[in-house]
Design a protein around this motif. Structure first.
Motif, PDB file in Angstrom:
ATOM      1  N   ASN A 154       0.821  -1.211   0.000  1.00 57.84           N
ATOM      2  CA  ASN A 154       0.000   0.000   0.000  1.00 57.84           C
ATOM      3  C   ASN A 154       0.856   1.263   0.000  1.00 57.84           C
ATOM      4  O   ASN A 154       0.526   2.256  -0.659  1.00 57.84           O
ATOM      5  CB  ASN A 154      -0.937   0.002   1.207  1.00 57.84           C
ATOM      6  N   TYR A 155       1.959   1.208   0.721  1.00 55.21           N
ATOM      7  CA  TYR A 155       2.859   2.365   0.775  1.00 55.21           C
ATOM      8  C   TYR A 155       3.465   2.649  -0.601  1.00 55.21           C
ATOM      9  O   TYR A 155       3.486   3.803  -1.056  1.00 55.21           O
ATOM     10  CB  TYR A 155       3.958   2.088   1.794  1.00 55.21           C
TER      11      TYR A 155
ATOM     12  N   TYR B 263       2.261   1.764  -3.468  1.00 57.32           N
ATOM     13  CA  TYR B 263       1.163   2.226  -4.336  1.00 57.32           C
ATOM     14  C   TYR B 263       0.929   3.724  -4.133  1.00 57.32           C
ATOM     15  O   TYR B 263       0.756   4.480  -5.107  1.00 57.32           O
ATOM     16  CB  TYR B 263      -0.112   1.446  -4.033  1.00 57.32           C
ATOM     17  N   LEU B 264       0.945   4.182  -2.878  1.00 56.32           N
ATOM     18  CA  LEU B 264       0.741   5.610  -2.599  1.00 56.32           C
ATOM     19  C   LEU B 264       1.876   6.457  -3.182  1.00 56.32           C
ATOM     20  O   LEU B 264       1.636   7.549  -3.707  1.00 56.32           O
ATOM     21  CB  LEU B 264       0.653   5.831  -1.087  1.00 56.32           C
TER      22      LEU B 264
END
Length: 398
Positions: free
Chosen positions: A45-46, A48-49
């Motif tokens: 998720n990190y 992706y951000l």
């Protein structure tokens, strides 16, 4: 100083204050929240951000600071300073004093350190994505170095929960290849440890006044015959100092003794103008009892157990058929494969004569990633050096 750097320094200061507030309010971070599979989910998720921010850089003006050179330099400088503190401060996990309160004695779990690592990782990650998007052949080695450095930081944060941490008690001369976790589970090590020698470097003895059950905060240090100092109204002089001494049953005087269990003893003379007393004071050991010097006012001169300045274990490590000797001391661990071996404690009841050392063995699952990234960084650096030298020679020929 350019305005952009002033703004960047202010942001770094705010980050340090935020880390301090978190540390003081909630305590050290719990690395177990990054255990499998949550560490992998958080990392995905990190990243992706970061990609999302990079591709929307022109739309989101607030992200521009993360792409600036000033942000990168200031965050790197702040992290280097904290890393330097990491190496200078004993990592014993104590919560005493200002260093303990700020988490500097357990830096890996300190919010101040973690937030700065995340900040540096974010800035480096965005710069790396930007370099990949606009990849140029001549900057390929630099891009690879940045990507590898980012991988090291990401592994240290998102892989922090994937660690095996066990306590190993090693007795002199006896091989051991297992330890226990904090929960009491026995873990077998892939290598064998044997304590060959344990040694302590101690601070000089301190002389305090004992009043009831309380020691005075004021003290004097005795290092040799002739040492003197003052505690309150009492002038203290050392008339005889024995670094290694013992006392025979029934005797009242200490003699020099170089033997297991020998202690430190000093013959002291205490005067306050109206009174003068003289006698032996010793911290004692597991064999010899300590001695105090009573004073006319009902108090006494005492020598507390000497504090360890440095303690070291000489260990024999057998990994398969290979044997090697390693020195392990506080803040200077030994490395055996993917394991780090830290000096943790010893038998304090025996002090410098301890035949037991307590080690902490830590296996980091992110070690292969970090190890590979370090080799890639060295290879990329060597490539830069070779291509740079070749280009210079070609330019000189022209």
């Amino acid at each position: 100083m350019p305005k952009s750097y002033k703004q960047t320094i202010k942001r770094c200061t705010c980050l340090l204050l935020a880390g301090t507030a978190l540390q003081l309010s909630v305590g050290s971070a719990d690395s177990t929240i990054m255990s499998y599979p949550w560490g992998i989910i958080a990392a995905a998720n990190y990243i992706y951000l970061l990609v999302l921010i990079s591709f929307n850089r022109e739309k989101w003006e607030w992200t521009e600071w993360f792409h600036s050179r000033q942000a990168y330099i200031s965050s790197l400088a702040t992290t280097l300073i904290l890393t330097l503190l990491f190496g200078l401060i004993r990592q014993d996990g104590t919560s005493e004093g200002i260093c303990g309160a700020l988490g500097f004695t357990q830096m890996k779990n300190s919010w101040i350190f973690i937030l700065n690592i995340i900040n540096l990782m974010t800035i480096l990650g965005l710069r790396t994505i930007e370099e990949i998007r606009k990849l140029k052949k001549q900057r390929l080695p630099i891009t690879i170095i940045h990507l590898s450095f980012f991988a090291i930081l990401a592994a240290s944060i998102f892989g922090s929960g994937e660690k095996t941490r066990i306590t190993v008690t090693a007795i002199h001369g006896e091989p051991t290849n297992s330890g226990t976790t904090k929960e009491g589970k026995i873990i077998r090590l892939p290598f064998t440890l044997r304590l060959k020698k344990f040694s302590i470097d101690e601070y000089a003895p301190q002389i305090h006044i004992l009043s009831g059950d309380h020691l005075t905060k004021e003290y004097t240090i005795i290092e040799e015959t002739g040492s003197n100092g003052k505690i309150g109204a009492w002038q203290i002089e050392c008339t005889e100092y024995l670094e290694s001494a013992g006392i025979m049953p029934g005797d009242s005087s200490y003699i020099a003794l170089n033997h297991v269990g020998a202690t430190t003893a000093a013959r002291l003379k205490a005067t306050d103008g109206d009174h003068s007393v003289e006698g032996w004071v010793s911290c004692g050991s597991h064999i010899f009892a300590g001695s105090t010097l009573p004073l006319p006012d009902g108090t006494a001169l005492v020598m507390p157990q000497r504090e360890a300045k440095k303690y070291l274990s000489l260990m024999e490590v057998q990994d398969g058929e290979e044997k090697k000797d390693v020195n392990i001391s506080v803040n200077h661990p030994a490395t055996v494969g993917s394991w780090k071996i830290y000096q943790s404690a010893y038998d304090r009841s025996r002090g410098k004569w301890s035949t037991v050392t307590i080690l902490e063995c830590v296996k980091d699952s992110s070690y292969p990633i970090v190890h590979a990234a370090m080799w890639i960084i060295m290879a990329a650096g060597a490539t830069m050096f070779i291509t740079g030298s070749r280009r210079k020679r070609e330019e000189d020929k022209k």
